[in-house]
Design a protein around this motif. Structure first.
Motif, PDB file in Angstrom:
ATOM      1  N   LEU A   1       1.077  -1.431   0.136  1.00  0.00           N
ATOM      2  CA  LEU A   1       0.077   0.358  -0.326  1.00  0.00           C
ATOM      3  C   LEU A   1       0.770   1.330  -0.258  1.00  0.00           C
ATOM      4  O   LEU A   1       1.992   1.337   0.765  1.00  0.00           O
ATOM      5  CB  LEU A   1      -0.936   0.249   1.100  1.00  0.00           C
TER       6      LEU A   1
ATOM      7  N   SER B 143      -2.709   5.315   0.325  1.00  0.00           N
ATOM      8  CA  SER B 143      -3.428   4.440  -0.156  1.00  0.00           C
ATOM      9  C   SER B 143      -3.656   3.823   2.303  1.00  0.00           C
ATOM     10  O   SER B 143      -4.782   4.063   2.686  1.00  0.00           O
ATOM     11  CB  SER B 143      -3.334   3.503  -0.256  1.00  0.00           C
TER      12      SER B 143
ATOM     13  N   VAL C 270      -9.536   1.248  -1.242  1.00  0.00           N
ATOM     14  CA  VAL C 270      -8.137   1.974  -1.795  1.00  0.00           C
ATOM     15  C   VAL C 270      -7.193   0.784  -2.836  1.00  0.00           C
ATOM     16  O   VAL C 270      -7.244  -0.138  -2.412  1.00  0.00           O
ATOM     17  CB  VAL C 270      -7.489   2.506  -0.901  1.00  0.00           C
TER      18      VAL C 270
END
Length: 387
Positions: free
Chosen positions: A48, A52, A68
């Protein structure tokens, strides 16, 4: 030694895994069945970006759970722009801990999938540190012919941080509905700590009025003398009897009967009936008794009817005789434990699994003894004409 143990795992898993041979053939078109039959445990690496991570933390503070962007890596497979969100209620944990994940692979990239699945659910199994109860419970539902999602183990990393072992659960979505019901056009409702007198989250179906649930709610109030007859065309009562008996048999204390929680309802377009589906079976295999509590509306309305009570007890006995076979269930526990122990990162985790395995096998034996005693009491209470 590890080579021999891995062969043992494969043999046990093939014989006792959570997708039997009949289901394997039935599920062939889904393209995902092999994933849930494998003897090895796959590692899912989630990446991520900072944007995010920040969005997830803000969403946690304000109470939103939007998808996300993330990258998913598994072996040589790399899927980018995967939709990721955190999920769960009592088992919810934030992104800095050990959260549950819902991965919608086609959220930002049309047609993206993994092993025939366009969605993956990774559960932290917070209520079952041994990660075996849901796998064994799900298979009991499938043995009895009820639609239930496939489950297996997975290992998860997040931005290089080891999160440990998870349950990889098949999503109840269009692919599942089409396989199990032959049609994915019906309304699908998610029951999470809400009964049918409240608006349920709707995950499928074009009619969002929930008039089918409202119709069921009204029929639950009909006079007892005609209630079962009136419910028949709207609710699959026979299947609900099996569903309820299995909740009691597995002591599913976080399910519909006890908590009106962790269930799904599908309006089957082929039969035009509402059908209850199990979900989230971690909190199972204790000893909670076999007479269902009547706090949930459908259970209460049916349990007031002597004919339903007779049907329920008969079904409880049938399920016990046909499917609650101690040797079969404990072999499934051994298979699940062997799979985890083979992949264990250290002795501490392996010892934890061994302890959980022993405890679960003991609980299965105890529950078998308790249900046999309960069925004996029911027979003794029944008059000669009711036996």
């Amino acid at each position: 030694m590890w080579g021999k143990r891995f062969i043992l795992v494969l043999a046990l898993w093939g014989a006792c895994g959570n997708v039997p041979a009949a289901d394997f053939k039935k599920n062939k078109s889904s393209g995902a069945e092999a994933l849930f039959r494998e003897g090895n445990i796959r590692t899912f690496r989630l990446e991520l970006p900072e944007a995010s991570l920040l969005a997830l933390k803000i969403g946690n503070r304000i109470g939103t759970r939007d998808y996300v962007r993330a990258t998913l890596r598994e072996g040589d497979t790399v899927l980018r722009d995967v939709g990721l969100r955190l999920k769960g209620h009592s088992s919810f944990q934030d992104i800095d801990r050990r959260p549950n994940f819902s991965l919608k692979l086609n959220e930002f990239v049309t047609g993206q999938e993994y092993r025939g699945l366009n969605k993956l659910v990774l559960n932290n199994s917070a209520e079952d540190p041994g990660l075996m109860r849901e796998i064994v419970a799900v298979q009991l539902y499938r043995d009895a012919g009820l639609p239930a999602p496939m489950v297996t183990h997975a290992r998860v990393e997040l931005n290089g941080r080891e999160l440990g072992f998870y349950l990889l659960v098949e999503p109840i979505n269009k692919g599942f509905l089409k396989r199990e019901f032959g049609s994915a056009s019906g309304n699908l409702y998610e029951g999470e700590s809400r009964d049918i007198d409240q608006k349920l989250d709707q995950e499928n179906g074009e009619d969002t009025s929930q008039r089918d649930l409202k119709a069921l709610l009204e029929l639950l109030k009909t006079p007892s003398g005609v209630r079962l007859q009136k419910l028949g065309p709207v609710l699959d009562v026979d299947e609900f009897t099996t569903f309820l008996a299995l909740e009691m048999l597995t002591a599913g204390i976080n399910g519909y009967a006890y908590m009106h929680n962790n269930y799904r309802i599908y309006h089957d377009p082929k039969t035009d009936k509402l059908r209850f589906l199990p979900h989230g079976l971690e909190a199972t295999f204790g000893s909670a008794g076999f007479q269902p509590p009547t706090g949930s509306l459908v259970v209460k309305a049916l349990w007031e009817l002597p004919e339903f009570q007779s049907q329920y007890h008969a079904r409880l006995g049938e399920l016990t005789e046909k499917f609650w076979r101690v040797e079969t269930l404990t072999n499934r526990v051994r298979a699940a434990a062997a799979k985890l122990i083979t992949a264990a990162p250290d002795r501490k985790f392996a010892d934890l699994i061994r302890g959980e395995e022993l405890n679960l096998r003991r609980q299965i034996v105890k529950q078998h003894e308790l249900v046999k005693a309960e069925l004996g009491r029911v027979r003794r209470r029944a008059g000669p004409g009711d036996r």
